[in-house]
Motif scaffolding. Structure first.
Motif, PDB file in Angstrom:
ATOM      1  N   LEU A 126     -10.445  81.830 -13.763  1.00 21.91           N
ATOM      2  CA  LEU A 126     -10.729  80.462 -14.190  1.00 21.91           C
ATOM      3  C   LEU A 126      -9.609  79.918 -15.062  1.00 21.91           C
ATOM      4  CD1 LEU A 126     -12.812  78.161 -14.170  1.00 21.91           C
ATOM      5  CD2 LEU A 126     -13.827  79.175 -16.221  1.00 21.91           C
ATOM      6  N   THR A 127      -9.116  80.740 -15.990  1.00 22.67           N
ATOM      7  CA  THR A 127      -8.053  80.287 -16.885  1.00 22.67           C
ATOM      8  C   THR A 127      -6.762  80.020 -16.115  1.00 22.67           C
ATOM      9  OG1 THR A 127      -9.027  81.571 -18.699  1.00 22.67           O
ATOM     10  CG2 THR A 127      -6.750  80.841 -18.976  1.00 22.67           C
ATOM     11  N   SER A 128      -6.387  80.929 -15.231  1.00 22.64           N
ATOM     12  CA  SER A 128      -5.157  80.743 -14.456  1.00 22.64           C
ATOM     13  C   SER A 128      -5.242  79.507 -13.551  1.00 22.64           C
ATOM     14  CB  SER A 128      -4.877  81.991 -13.614  1.00 22.64           C
ATOM     15  OG  SER A 128      -4.686  83.119 -14.434  1.00 22.64           O
ATOM     16  N   HIS A 129      -6.389  79.342 -12.890  1.00 18.84           N
ATOM     17  CA  HIS A 129      -6.545  78.192 -11.994  1.00 18.84           C
ATOM     18  C   HIS A 129      -6.484  76.879 -12.764  1.00 18.84           C
ATOM     19  CE1 HIS A 129      -8.045  75.700  -8.721  1.00 18.84           C
ATOM     20  NE2 HIS A 129      -8.963  75.229  -9.549  1.00 18.84           N
ATOM     21  N   ASN A 130      -7.217  76.809 -13.863  1.00 21.73           N
ATOM     22  CA  ASN A 130      -7.228  75.563 -14.639  1.00 21.73           C
ATOM     23  C   ASN A 130      -5.866  75.268 -15.250  1.00 21.73           C
ATOM     24  OD1 ASN A 130      -9.875  75.147 -14.034  1.00 21.73           O
ATOM     25  ND2 ASN A 130     -10.692  75.808 -16.004  1.00 21.73           N
ATOM     26  N   GLU A 131      -5.160  76.323 -15.668  1.00 20.73           N
ATOM     27  CA  GLU A 131      -3.820  76.114 -16.220  1.00 20.73           C
ATOM     28  C   GLU A 131      -2.904  75.479 -15.182  1.00 20.73           C
ATOM     29  OE1 GLU A 131      -0.003  78.618 -17.992  1.00 20.73           O
ATOM     30  OE2 GLU A 131      -1.693  79.667 -17.066  1.00 20.73           O
ATOM     31  N   ALA A 132      -2.949  75.978 -13.948  1.00 16.06           N
ATOM     32  CA  ALA A 132      -2.094  75.438 -12.889  1.00 16.06           C
ATOM     33  C   ALA A 132      -2.447  73.987 -12.578  1.00 16.06           C
ATOM     34  CB  ALA A 132      -2.231  76.296 -11.631  1.00 16.06           C
ATOM     35  N   VAL A 146      -4.021  71.715 -14.565  1.00 15.72           N
ATOM     36  CA  VAL A 146      -3.693  70.826 -15.684  1.00 15.72           C
ATOM     37  C   VAL A 146      -2.190  70.678 -15.833  1.00 15.72           C
ATOM     38  CG1 VAL A 146      -3.890  70.499 -18.185  1.00 15.72           C
ATOM     39  CG2 VAL A 146      -5.840  71.362 -16.882  1.00 15.72           C
ATOM     40  N   GLN A 147      -1.452  71.772 -15.665  1.00 12.74           N
ATOM     41  CA  GLN A 147       0.002  71.689 -15.789  1.00 12.74           C
ATOM     42  C   GLN A 147       0.582  70.765 -14.728  1.00 12.74           C
ATOM     43  OE1 GLN A 147       1.996  75.483 -15.805  1.00 12.74           O
ATOM     44  NE2 GLN A 147       3.999  74.565 -15.404  1.00 12.74           N
ATOM     45  N   SER A 148       0.055  70.825 -13.515  1.00 16.82           N
ATOM     46  CA  SER A 148       0.525  69.944 -12.448  1.00 16.82           C
ATOM     47  C   SER A 148       0.307  68.479 -12.802  1.00 16.82           C
ATOM     48  CB  SER A 148      -0.179  70.287 -11.136  1.00 16.82           C
ATOM     49  OG  SER A 148       0.184  69.395 -10.113  1.00 16.82           O
ATOM     50  N   ARG A 149      -0.850  68.170 -13.354  1.00 21.73           N
ATOM     51  CA  ARG A 149      -1.151  66.790 -13.710  1.00 21.73           C
ATOM     52  C   ARG A 149      -0.309  66.305 -14.881  1.00 21.73           C
ATOM     53  NH1 ARG A 149      -7.798  67.101 -13.341  1.00 21.73           N
ATOM     54  NH2 ARG A 149      -7.920  67.297 -11.050  1.00 21.73           N
ATOM     55  N   LEU A 150      -0.094  67.197 -15.852  1.00 22.37           N
ATOM     56  CA  LEU A 150       0.725  66.789 -17.001  1.00 22.37           C
ATOM     57  C   LEU A 150       2.177  66.589 -16.587  1.00 22.37           C
ATOM     58  CD1 LEU A 150      -0.648  69.101 -19.868  1.00 22.37           C
ATOM     59  CD2 LEU A 150      -1.049  66.661 -19.552  1.00 22.37           C
ATOM     60  N   THR A 151       2.663  67.475 -15.731  1.00 20.71           N
ATOM     61  CA  THR A 151       4.059  67.370 -15.308  1.00 20.71           C
ATOM     62  C   THR A 151       4.319  66.083 -14.539  1.00 20.71           C
ATOM     63  OG1 THR A 151       4.166  69.791 -15.171  1.00 20.71           O
ATOM     64  CG2 THR A 151       5.914  68.568 -14.092  1.00 20.71           C
ATOM     65  N   GLU A 152       3.305  65.627 -13.793  1.00 25.02           N
ATOM     66  CA  GLU A 152       3.456  64.369 -13.052  1.00 25.02           C
ATOM     67  C   GLU A 152       3.722  63.181 -13.975  1.00 25.02           C
ATOM     68  OE1 GLU A 152      -0.070  63.916 -10.814  1.00 25.02           O
ATOM     69  OE2 GLU A 152       0.399  65.495  -9.352  1.00 25.02           O
ATOM     70  N   GLY A 153       3.221  63.277 -15.210  1.00 20.61           N
ATOM     71  CA  GLY A 153       3.385  62.166 -16.147  1.00 20.61           C
ATOM     72  C   GLY A 153       4.648  62.232 -16.972  1.00 20.61           C
ATOM     73  N   LEU A 154       5.467  63.269 -16.770  1.00 20.21           N
ATOM     74  CA  LEU A 154       6.711  63.398 -17.538  1.00 20.21           C
ATOM     75  C   LEU A 154       7.799  62.543 -16.889  1.00 20.21           C
ATOM     76  CD1 LEU A 154       6.707  67.232 -18.359  1.00 20.21           C
ATOM     77  CD2 LEU A 154       6.025  65.333 -19.833  1.00 20.21           C
ATOM     78  N   ALA A 160      10.015  69.009 -22.901  1.00 20.46           N
ATOM     79  CA  ALA A 160       8.780  68.358 -22.458  1.00 20.46           C
ATOM     80  C   ALA A 160       7.986  69.264 -21.522  1.00 20.46           C
ATOM     81  CB  ALA A 160       9.111  67.047 -21.752  1.00 20.46           C
ATOM     82  N   THR A 161       8.672  69.978 -20.639  1.00 19.04           N
ATOM     83  CA  THR A 161       7.984  70.874 -19.716  1.00 19.04           C
ATOM     84  C   THR A 161       7.348  72.046 -20.458  1.00 19.04           C
ATOM     85  OG1 THR A 161       9.537  70.312 -17.945  1.00 19.04           O
ATOM     86  CG2 THR A 161       8.262  72.329 -17.683  1.00 19.04           C
ATOM     87  N   GLY A 162       8.064  72.582 -21.434  1.00 18.63           N
ATOM     88  CA  GLY A 162       7.511  73.679 -22.232  1.00 18.63           C
ATOM     89  C   GLY A 162       6.250  73.265 -22.972  1.00 18.63           C
ATOM     90  N   GLU A 163       6.264  72.055 -23.525  1.00 21.27           N
ATOM     91  CA  GLU A 163       5.082  71.558 -24.224  1.00 21.27           C
ATOM     92  C   GLU A 163       3.929  71.326 -23.254  1.00 21.27           C
ATOM     93  OE1 GLU A 163       2.645  70.505 -27.319  1.00 21.27           O
ATOM     94  OE2 GLU A 163       4.606  71.493 -27.328  1.00 21.27           O
ATOM     95  N   ALA A 164       4.250  70.855 -22.047  1.00 22.07           N
ATOM     96  CA  ALA A 164       3.209  70.660 -21.033  1.00 22.07           C
ATOM     97  C   ALA A 164       2.554  71.981 -20.659  1.00 22.07           C
ATOM     98  CB  ALA A 164       3.806  69.993 -19.795  1.00 22.07           C
ATOM     99  N   VAL A 165       3.354  73.040 -20.576  1.00 24.19           N
ATOM    100  CA  VAL A 165       2.813  74.362 -20.259  1.00 24.19           C
ATOM    101  C   VAL A 165       1.864  74.824 -21.365  1.00 24.19           C
ATOM    102  CG1 VAL A 165       3.404  76.794 -19.964  1.00 24.19           C
ATOM    103  CG2 VAL A 165       4.757  75.040 -18.810  1.00 24.19           C
ATOM    104  N   ARG A 166       2.265  74.648 -22.614  1.00 20.15           N
ATOM    105  CA  ARG A 166       1.416  75.044 -23.747  1.00 20.15           C
ATOM    106  C   ARG A 166       0.109  74.257 -23.747  1.00 20.15           C
ATOM    107  NH1 ARG A 166       2.966  73.771 -28.592  1.00 20.15           N
ATOM    108  NH2 ARG A 166       1.982  75.526 -29.638  1.00 20.15           N
ATOM    109  N   GLN A 167       0.206  72.965 -23.550  1.00 17.79           N
ATOM    110  CA  GLN A 167      -0.996  72.134 -23.544  1.00 17.79           C
ATOM    111  C   GLN A 167      -1.920  72.507 -22.383  1.00 17.79           C
ATOM    112  OE1 GLN A 167      -1.949  69.964 -25.759  1.00 17.79           O
ATOM    113  NE2 GLN A 167      -0.103  69.624 -26.980  1.00 17.79           N
ATOM    114  N   ALA A 168      -1.336  72.771 -21.229  1.00 17.56           N
ATOM    115  CA  ALA A 168      -2.150  73.128 -20.065  1.00 17.56           C
ATOM    116  C   ALA A 168      -2.893  74.444 -20.296  1.00 17.56           C
ATOM    117  CB  ALA A 168      -1.261  73.244 -18.829  1.00 17.56           C
TER     118      ALA A 168
END
Length: 500
Positions: A405-411, A413-421, A446-454
């Motif tokens: 669940l954690t790995s799937h949700n991370e991927a 959320v990270q995809s959605r956040l990266t789209e907004g960069l 910005a990408t590193g922060e997106a990974v942390r947030q995701a």
């Protein structure tokens, strides 16, 4: 002294389920193993214990609980010493396999002995002591393993068992009375073989799935198919043979059946949370391994204080109320964890850890007592082995489920956040004025922060899932029958399924 000796052996086993985790990098360097190869130090122990656990009920009937316990303690202690003296990966994995086989009987046999040695009015207190060891063992393991590895070497992760095992053996040998009146059933070799194959393959799916991308891997499909087929054939075999390896009539006892179902929930809640917090604290919050252990310590403190309370309440308070308090406390703990952010401090983890440890005792002890309250003595060994196995399955499934669940949700959320960069995103311009996302340095930051947030969002979603699991499980508690307070071995609901 009997209780102390038995609990020393049980705690030794529980500690060893987690004590080696933090020492794996050091073992990897010493044995020149790859990251995948060294994971078999953990996997071999878990698989051996899962396969051998169902067998301990028949062994106790055939050879006596005292003899099985003594052999298990002696074998576990001896093999622990051999693990500590291992010089290569093959030796270490082989001895860990033997360690799991000898350790499988320690928990279920200890539970049955404590239930049968104590009078009905004292069984709640004895199960509270048993619960203290069962819950605190996995909590102590990582902290003790980290300290031994940092100050001495990884070998002492196993050698620490030697003095404990010797004392447990001598105490059990001296103070546990001999009792050989168990009537052994014929051994169902075919049934045991099917169950061992099914459980072993299932454990491989849980342990290997995350590393090989689950059902994207042919290996997982093969193991899952073998497990499903073997368990299906095991069910058919036990329902139709005269002397099955597991007598399914034990599940006709409503308290045992409901407690077993809730035991799966206990396994998920306890080990699922424990598998999430250390990597979250170390990876996202940058905490050193010893500080992570300190942050996890209040969980054990909560368990200790709850044990002092709940043992005296068993027999005086409706066990369903106690179990509801345990589930409610676990739900609140998970809900509080789901409110964390990257700016949170360790106070939240310590407070929720204390609350979760406190709640686990209020859940585990009533279930352990009620589960066997109406089980006849001739079914007790078998019921304890099955109950322990179900908890192990819940633990393995819980760890795998939260990882997936954690790995799937991370991927996601990270995809959605990266789209907004994008440079034209007004939110980025407002949050980070002056940052040039078009530049390499700005894009990397910005990408590193997106990974942390995701990853933080993924952890929050998983804690929220654990909260929902607690809420959904609460109605199950109401299905428990309150056992007669004057007789914890009350009227059984069991009726034989097989005519002799």
């Amino acid at each position: 002294m009997v209780t102390v000796s038995i609990m020393a052996a049980a705690i030794m086993n529980q500690v060893d389920t987690t004590i080696a985790n933090v020492a794996l990098p050091h073992m990897q360097g010493t044995t020149s193993a790859s990251r995948e190869q060294i994971s078999w130090v953990l996997t071999s122990y878990i698989i051996a214990m899962a396969i051998t656990t169902p067998l301990c009920g028949w062994l106790a009937e055939r050879f006596g609980r005292r003899n099985v316990l003594l052999v298990s303690i002696a074998g576990f202690t001896l093999v622990s010493g051999l693990c500590g003296m291992s010089t290569n990966l093959e030796q270490l994995v082989g001895f860990r396999l033997l360690q799991g086989m000898f350790g499988a009987s320690l928990i279920p046999i200890a539970q049955v002995i404590l239930m049968t040695l104590n009078p009905p009015e004292e069984r709640g207190r004895s199960m509270a002591i048993f619960g203290l060891g069962f819950i605190m063992g996995p909590l102590i393991g990582p902290l003790l393993g980290g300290w031994l590895t940092e100050n001495y070497s990884w070998h002492w992760v196993f050698l620490i068992n030697l003095p404990v095992g010797v004392l447990a053996f001598l105490g059990t040998w001296t103070y546990l009375p001999e009792k050989l009146d168990e009537d052994a059933r014929p051994f169902d070799l075919f049934g045991f073989g099917l169950l061992a194959l099914g459980i072993g393959a299932m454990q491989l799916v849980f342990d290997r799935g995350h590393a090989v991308d689950w059902f994207e891997s042919t290996e997982i499909w093969i193991e899952a198919s073998i497990s499903a087929l073997a368990l299906f054939l095991f069910g058919v075999h036990c329902a139709t043979t005269r002397h099955p390896f597991v007598r399914f009539e034990i599940f006709r006892d409503r308290n045992f059946a409901v407690s077993s179902a809730l035991g799966l929930v206990v396994g998920v809640l306890m080990f699922g949370t424990m598998s999430l917090l250390p990597p979250m604290l170390a990876g996202l919050f940058g905490q050193p391994i010893m500080d992570v252990g300190v942050a996890m310590a209040p969980r054990g403190i909560g368990t200790f204080f709850a044990t002092l309370i709940v043992g005296g309440l068993i027999g005086k308070t409706d066990v369903r109320l106690l179990a509801l308090v345990g589930l409610g406390g676990s739900a609140i703990s998970s809900l509080m964890l789901s409110t964390m952010s990257l700016q949170s401090d360790m106070t939240v983890v310590m407070v929720t850890g204390f609350l979760n440890g406190f709640a686990m005792s209020f859940l585990f002890v009533p279930l352990s007592t009620t589960s066997f309250a109406t089980i006849p003595p001739e079914y007790m060994n078998e019921a304890s082995a099955v109950s322990t196995l179900i908890r192990y399955i819940g633990s393995a499934a819980g760890i795998s489920a939260v990882q997936v669940l954690t790995s799937h949700n991370e991927a996601v959320v990270q995809s959605r956040l990266t789209e907004g960069l994008r440079p034209d995103n007004p939110i980025i311009c407002w949050a980070r004025p002056g940052m040039d996302i078009g530049a390499v340095e700005g894009a990397g930051s910005a990408t590193g922060e997106a990974v942390r947030q995701a990853l933080m969002v993924a952890y929050i979603d998983t804690f929220w899932m654990l909260f929902l699991m607690c809420v959904i499980a609460m109605p199950l508690v109401l299905l428990l029958k309150k056992p007669p307070q004057h007789d914890m071995g009350g009227q059984s609901e069991l009726r034989p399924l097989h005519a002799d």
